[in-house]
Design a protein around this motif. Structure first.
Motif, PDB file in Angstrom:
ATOM      1  N   LEU A 151      -9.962 -14.453 -11.015  1.00  0.00           N
ATOM      2  CA  LEU A 151      -8.969 -15.167 -10.213  1.00  0.00           C
ATOM      3  C   LEU A 151      -8.420 -14.240  -9.137  1.00  0.00           C
ATOM      4  O   LEU A 151      -8.299 -14.615  -7.967  1.00  0.00           O
ATOM      5  N   LEU A 152      -8.106 -13.010  -9.538  1.00  0.00           N
ATOM      6  CA  LEU A 152      -7.569 -12.000  -8.615  1.00  0.00           C
ATOM      7  C   LEU A 152      -8.421 -10.753  -8.733  1.00  0.00           C
ATOM      8  O   LEU A 152      -8.659 -10.252  -9.830  1.00  0.00           O
ATOM      9  N   SER A 153      -8.864 -10.255  -7.599  1.00  0.00           N
ATOM     10  CA  SER A 153      -9.669  -9.035  -7.567  1.00  0.00           C
ATOM     11  C   SER A 153      -9.018  -8.041  -6.606  1.00  0.00           C
ATOM     12  O   SER A 153      -8.821  -8.351  -5.424  1.00  0.00           O
ATOM     13  N   ILE A 154      -8.667  -6.879  -7.121  1.00  0.00           N
ATOM     14  CA  ILE A 154      -8.040  -5.825  -6.316  1.00  0.00           C
ATOM     15  C   ILE A 154      -9.002  -4.648  -6.273  1.00  0.00           C
ATOM     16  O   ILE A 154      -9.462  -4.174  -7.320  1.00  0.00           O
ATOM     17  N   ARG A 155      -9.316  -4.178  -5.068  1.00  0.00           N
ATOM     18  CA  ARG A 155     -10.257  -3.078  -4.899  1.00  0.00           C
ATOM     19  C   ARG A 155      -9.647  -1.965  -4.044  1.00  0.00           C
ATOM     20  O   ARG A 155      -9.279  -2.178  -2.900  1.00  0.00           O
ATOM     21  N   ASP A 156      -9.567  -0.787  -4.633  1.00  0.00           N
ATOM     22  CA  ASP A 156      -9.176   0.435  -3.927  1.00  0.00           C
ATOM     23  C   ASP A 156      -7.899   0.244  -3.096  1.00  0.00           C
ATOM     24  O   ASP A 156      -7.809   0.697  -1.948  1.00  0.00           O
ATOM     25  N   LEU A 157      -6.913  -0.409  -3.688  1.00  0.00           N
ATOM     26  CA  LEU A 157      -5.643  -0.642  -2.993  1.00  0.00           C
ATOM     27  C   LEU A 157      -4.877   0.664  -2.824  1.00  0.00           C
ATOM     28  O   LEU A 157      -4.747   1.458  -3.769  1.00  0.00           O
ATOM     29  N   ALA A 158      -4.389   0.888  -1.626  1.00  0.00           N
ATOM     30  CA  ALA A 158      -3.556   2.066  -1.342  1.00  0.00           C
ATOM     31  C   ALA A 158      -2.374   1.630  -0.483  1.00  0.00           C
ATOM     32  O   ALA A 158      -2.534   0.834   0.443  1.00  0.00           O
ATOM     33  N   VAL A 159      -1.207   2.150  -0.804  1.00  0.00           N
ATOM     34  CA  VAL A 159       0.013   1.823  -0.058  1.00  0.00           C
ATOM     35  C   VAL A 159       0.753   3.108   0.256  1.00  0.00           C
ATOM     36  O   VAL A 159       0.997   3.942  -0.644  1.00  0.00           O
ATOM     37  N   THR A 160       1.121   3.279   1.514  1.00  0.00           N
ATOM     38  CA  THR A 160       1.936   4.421   1.941  1.00  0.00           C
ATOM     39  C   THR A 160       3.179   3.885   2.629  1.00  0.00           C
ATOM     40  O   THR A 160       3.080   3.112   3.597  1.00  0.00           O
ATOM     41  N   TYR A 161       4.353   4.288   2.132  1.00  0.00           N
ATOM     42  CA  TYR A 161       5.610   3.874   2.750  1.00  0.00           C
ATOM     43  C   TYR A 161       5.972   4.840   3.874  1.00  0.00           C
ATOM     44  O   TYR A 161       5.728   6.048   3.788  1.00  0.00           O
ATOM     45  N   HIS A 162       6.602   4.278   4.931  1.00  0.00           N
ATOM     46  CA  HIS A 162       7.081   5.073   6.055  1.00  0.00           C
ATOM     47  C   HIS A 162       8.604   5.072   6.029  1.00  0.00           C
ATOM     48  O   HIS A 162       9.232   4.039   6.284  1.00  0.00           O
ATOM     49  N   GLY A 163       9.191   6.207   5.689  1.00  0.00           N
ATOM     50  CA  GLY A 163      10.636   6.306   5.613  1.00  0.00           C
ATOM     51  C   GLY A 163      11.186   7.252   6.656  1.00  0.00           C
ATOM     52  O   GLY A 163      10.434   7.927   7.370  1.00  0.00           O
ATOM     53  N   HIS A 164      12.524   7.316   6.721  1.00  0.00           N
ATOM     54  CA  HIS A 164      13.147   8.189   7.719  1.00  0.00           C
ATOM     55  C   HIS A 164      12.873   9.659   7.432  1.00  0.00           C
ATOM     56  O   HIS A 164      12.966  10.505   8.316  1.00  0.00           O
ATOM     57  N   SER A 165      12.518   9.975   6.154  1.00  0.00           N
ATOM     58  CA  SER A 165      12.237  11.366   5.792  1.00  0.00           C
ATOM     59  C   SER A 165      10.745  11.664   5.744  1.00  0.00           C
ATOM     60  O   SER A 165      10.336  12.730   5.297  1.00  0.00           O
ATOM     61  N   GLY A 166       9.905  10.706   6.195  1.00  0.00           N
ATOM     62  CA  GLY A 166       8.463  10.933   6.230  1.00  0.00           C
ATOM     63  C   GLY A 166       7.692   9.899   5.430  1.00  0.00           C
ATOM     64  O   GLY A 166       8.271   8.975   4.847  1.00  0.00           O
ATOM     65  N   ASP A 167       6.370  10.035   5.406  1.00  0.00           N
ATOM     66  CA  ASP A 167       5.500   9.110   4.690  1.00  0.00           C
ATOM     67  C   ASP A 167       5.470   9.444   3.202  1.00  0.00           C
ATOM     68  O   ASP A 167       5.453  10.622   2.810  1.00  0.00           O
ATOM     69  N   VAL A 168       5.434   8.387   2.383  1.00  0.00           N
ATOM     70  CA  VAL A 168       5.389   8.555   0.936  1.00  0.00           C
ATOM     71  C   VAL A 168       4.227   7.733   0.385  1.00  0.00           C
ATOM     72  O   VAL A 168       4.267   6.497   0.416  1.00  0.00           O
ATOM     73  N   PRO A 169       3.158   8.381  -0.117  1.00  0.00           N
ATOM     74  CA  PRO A 169       2.066   7.617  -0.740  1.00  0.00           C
ATOM     75  C   PRO A 169       2.530   7.041  -2.073  1.00  0.00           C
ATOM     76  O   PRO A 169       2.892   7.783  -2.983  1.00  0.00           O
ATOM     77  N   ALA A 170       2.527   5.716  -2.200  1.00  0.00           N
ATOM     78  CA  ALA A 170       3.067   5.061  -3.399  1.00  0.00           C
ATOM     79  C   ALA A 170       1.978   4.611  -4.362  1.00  0.00           C
ATOM     80  O   ALA A 170       2.170   4.632  -5.578  1.00  0.00           O
ATOM     81  N   VAL A 171       0.842   4.144  -3.821  1.00  0.00           N
ATOM     82  CA  VAL A 171      -0.287   3.683  -4.639  1.00  0.00           C
ATOM     83  C   VAL A 171      -1.564   4.215  -4.015  1.00  0.00           C
ATOM     84  O   VAL A 171      -1.722   4.200  -2.798  1.00  0.00           O
ATOM     85  N   GLN A 172      -2.474   4.681  -4.868  1.00  0.00           N
ATOM     86  CA  GLN A 172      -3.731   5.228  -4.374  1.00  0.00           C
ATOM     87  C   GLN A 172      -4.889   4.766  -5.264  1.00  0.00           C
ATOM     88  O   GLN A 172      -4.845   4.939  -6.476  1.00  0.00           O
ATOM     89  N   GLY A 173      -5.889   4.136  -4.652  1.00  0.00           N
ATOM     90  CA  GLY A 173      -7.119   3.794  -5.347  1.00  0.00           C
ATOM     91  C   GLY A 173      -6.967   2.855  -6.520  1.00  0.00           C
ATOM     92  O   GLY A 173      -7.677   2.976  -7.522  1.00  0.00           O
ATOM     93  N   PHE A 174      -6.078   1.855  -6.413  1.00  0.00           N
ATOM     94  CA  PHE A 174      -5.846   0.914  -7.515  1.00  0.00           C
ATOM     95  C   PHE A 174      -6.902  -0.180  -7.486  1.00  0.00           C
ATOM     96  O   PHE A 174      -7.053  -0.891  -6.488  1.00  0.00           O
ATOM     97  N   SER A 175      -7.656  -0.348  -8.569  1.00  0.00           N
ATOM     98  CA  SER A 175      -8.666  -1.397  -8.690  1.00  0.00           C
ATOM     99  C   SER A 175      -8.513  -2.102 -10.021  1.00  0.00           C
ATOM    100  O   SER A 175      -8.386  -1.443 -11.068  1.00  0.00           O
ATOM    101  N   ALA A 176      -8.493  -3.433 -10.002  1.00  0.00           N
ATOM    102  CA  ALA A 176      -8.349  -4.211 -11.239  1.00  0.00           C
ATOM    103  C   ALA A 176      -8.773  -5.642 -10.974  1.00  0.00           C
ATOM    104  O   ALA A 176      -8.850  -6.087  -9.822  1.00  0.00           O
ATOM    105  N   GLU A 177      -9.046  -6.370 -12.055  1.00  0.00           N
ATOM    106  CA  GLU A 177      -9.369  -7.797 -11.965  1.00  0.00           C
ATOM    107  C   GLU A 177      -8.538  -8.565 -12.984  1.00  0.00           C
ATOM    108  O   GLU A 177      -8.260  -8.059 -14.079  1.00  0.00           O
ATOM    109  N   VAL A 178      -8.145  -9.782 -12.607  1.00  0.00           N
ATOM    110  CA  VAL A 178      -7.416 -10.682 -13.494  1.00  0.00           C
ATOM    111  C   VAL A 178      -8.166 -12.006 -13.526  1.00  0.00           C
ATOM    112  O   VAL A 178      -8.446 -12.592 -12.474  1.00  0.00           O
ATOM    113  N   PHE A 179      -8.489 -12.481 -14.728  1.00  0.00           N
ATOM    114  CA  PHE A 179      -9.266 -13.707 -14.896  1.00  0.00           C
ATOM    115  C   PHE A 179      -8.357 -14.855 -15.330  1.00  0.00           C
ATOM    116  O   PHE A 179      -7.262 -14.625 -15.865  1.00  0.00           O
TER     117      PHE A 179
END
Length: 574
Positions: free
Chosen positions: A23-51
């Motif tokens: 039903l849901l397929s997530i592949r190599d998800l990465a999220v980086t936040y941009h804040g006033h104090s710089g970039d913050v990597p929050a999620v790296q290489g997340f892969s999963a499936e939900v049926f």
């Protein structure tokens, strides 16, 4: 939100193949936040499936990226605030980079989300019933009458008492647990294919929790709805979920079937998470203090309903025949606290447990002078507490500090963490601003927070991090009495264990008196000297902790203990 093309995975990167269509397929998800104090990597290489019909849990410490994954799936990361890469597909349709109108159709109808903080998720201007009904009208095309009827049925299904009256109440008139159930009702409203639930049971007592999880299981089984559950409660995961994803530092450290993970965890972090779970079947740690027998506060014959303790002349907290009533929309009166009496000795940890909506938070607010009594009396160290008299309450609040149930709503959104924690030191004239700021790093470290977070604002923190900031602020002035209203509800089990150890150490070193409200009976057992059980505004049982857990007398207490989730997949399934 900045979007880039998804990265191609190798076979080793992807989860094990399946003949079923996810039903849901997530592949190599990465999220980086941009804040006033710089970039913050929050999620790296997340892969999963939900049926379809699947229940998948994401567990891990606060700030590990669990909630960020959920927000990325729904495209809810604000424009310019984050960069998202990878792929998120719903029934094969790519959601990353999808048009706003398409995402609005997906949200609620195909994927619904129950957010972590119910108070900030509900519109304060609309009644709860209208907010539940809105999803029915928006996604199912129901008439107003049909949607209102559907909303009442959902509220009743999830255990919201007197759903007809509850429909017309506003969020601030609900307890934390009732607000959480209302959000779940909104999530169920349009019969989505996937429900993403971010800590959906943190404010629920174990009886209501079991009922809600039972409803979730019914929908998974009967309707093929899938569940992506974000939680720190490993007992719930064991009883409800099929697979578990363990996150730390924004990455997946382990992913396995629930029985396999609990039986033979491979990663050291997973083993430590499981070992940190407080359990009813393990004894609380010995903190070196003499055991309290609780006999002075045991209820006498016929006293269990309203007078559950004897008063003490040296009591740190004394409550006598407290009654709190609120007006109802129909002109009647709702009695939230009904003739409650108890006393807490200096240096004692007094646990207060019971269903959400039973009056626990109202009672604690009355003790703090934040809620007026309809009748009765509250005394702190022999001094009467008069709600509304700020001049008289100011010296009291120097000695008594409170950790509130909704951490985000109790923190000033315009203050940095450093200013929030330092504020009581400055307001009470304990330290000048510059010296108070120097104390902040130590206070944050005491509650297991990185001092680097001092420059952030509350909205830049996870729910668990906000809760620890609230605790650090309360401890800043070294109070004599600490009032804790669900202080550990949004914390993962490893941090829970650290905070419990901190509270035990503080109460030993500072002779700290603690009134500790919680729905987690295992946590209360590991901290409290005595435990009071509250039901429908009354105390029904008060005993020394060891005695209550071994020989509960009241049927409601026994029902509470029987409903505690067990962190063992073989022991119970919802």
């Amino acid at each position: 939100m900045t979007v880039t093309a998804p990265t191609r995975l190798t076979a080793a990167d992807a989860p094990a193949p399946s003949t079923a269509v996810p039903l849901l397929s997530i592949r190599d998800l990465a999220v980086t936040y941009h804040g006033h104090s710089g970039d913050v990597p929050a999620v790296q290489g997340f892969s999963a499936e939900v049926f379809p019909g699947d229940a998948v849990a994401i567990v891990g410490e606060s700030g590990s990226g669990k909630s960020t994954v959920a927000l990325a799936v729904l495209g809810l990361l604000g424009a310019g605030s984050a960069t998202v890469t990878g792929s998120v597909r719903l029934r094969g349709e790519e959601l990353i980079g999808a048009a706003r109108r398409r995402l609005e159709d997906v949200r609620g109808r195909h994927i619904a989300m129950v957010f972590q903080d119910p108070l900030s998720s509900l519109n304060p201007y609309l009644t709860v019933g209208l907010q539940v009904a809105e999803a029915c009208e928006r996604h199912l095309g129901m008439t107003r009458r049909q949607s209102h009827q559907r909303a009442r049925e959902l509220l009743d299904e999830l255990g919201v008492a007197d759903a007809a009256h509850a429909f017309r109440r506003h969020p601030h008139q609900y307890s934390g647990g009732m607000r959480q159930r209302s959000l779940l009702a909104s999530g169920f409203a349009a019969d989505p294919a996937l429900l993403i639930a971010d800590e959906p049971t943190t404010a629920l007592d174990v009886i209501t929790q079991a009922r809600v999880l039972g409803r979730l299981r019914e929908r998974l089984t009967a309707r093929g709805m899938a569940l992506l559950l974000i939680t720190h409660n490993l007992g719930i995961v064991a009883g409800l979920c099929d697979r578990v994803i363990v996150m730390r530092g924004g990455t997946i450290v382990e992913q396995a079937a629930v029985r396999e993970l609990y039986r033979t965890p491979r990663h050291d972090y997973t083993r430590r998470l499981l070992a940190a779970v407080p359990r009813l079947d393990t004894p609380p740690p010995d903190d070196g203090r003499p055991a309290r027998d609780g006999t002075a506060a045991a209820p006498g014959p016929g006293e269990a309903g309203t007078r559950a303790t004897a008063t003490a002349t040296d009591a740190a907290i004394e409550v006598r025949e407290a009654i709190v009533e609120f007006p109802r929309p129909d002109g009647g009166r709702l009695r939230a606290v009904d003739g409650v009496s108890f006393s807490v000795r200096p240096g004692e940890v007094f646990g207060l447990v019971g269903q959400s909506g039973s009056g626990k938070s109202t009672l604690v607010r009355a003790v703090a002078g934040l809620q007026a009594l309809t009748s009765g009396e509250v005394r702190i160290g022999g001094t009467p507490v008069t709600a509304g008299d700020r001049h008289a309450l100011r010296p009291l609040w120097r000695r008594v500090q409170m950790v509130f149930q909704d951490p985000l709503s109790s923190l000033n959104a315009r203050f940095t963490v450093a200013r929030i924690v330092a504020e009581p030191l400055v307001n009470f004239g304990i330290l000048p601003p510059r010296e108070a700021r120097r104390r902040v790093d130590g206070l944050l470290a005491a509650v297991s927070l990185d001092p680097a977070l001092a420059a952030r604002y509350p909205h830049e923190l996870s729910g668990g991090q906000c809760q620890r900031v609230s605790l650090a602020r309360a401890l800043a002035v070294e109070p004599e009495i600490l009032l804790c209203d669900e202080p550990l509800s949004a914390l993962d089990v490893s941090v829970q264990a650290e905070i419990l150890a901190l509270l035990r150490e503080l109460r030993t070193r500072l002779a700290l008196t603690v009134l500790f409200v919680s729905h987690d009976l295992a946590v209360v057992r590991h901290l409290a000297d005595r435990v009071a059980v509250m039901h429908e505004g009354r105390l029904v049982e008060v005993k020394a902790a060891a005695s209550l857990y071994a020989e509960a007398e009241h049927p409601y207490t026994r029902a509470l203990l029987a409903a505690v989730p067990i962190p063992d997949p073989a022991a119970r399934r919802y």
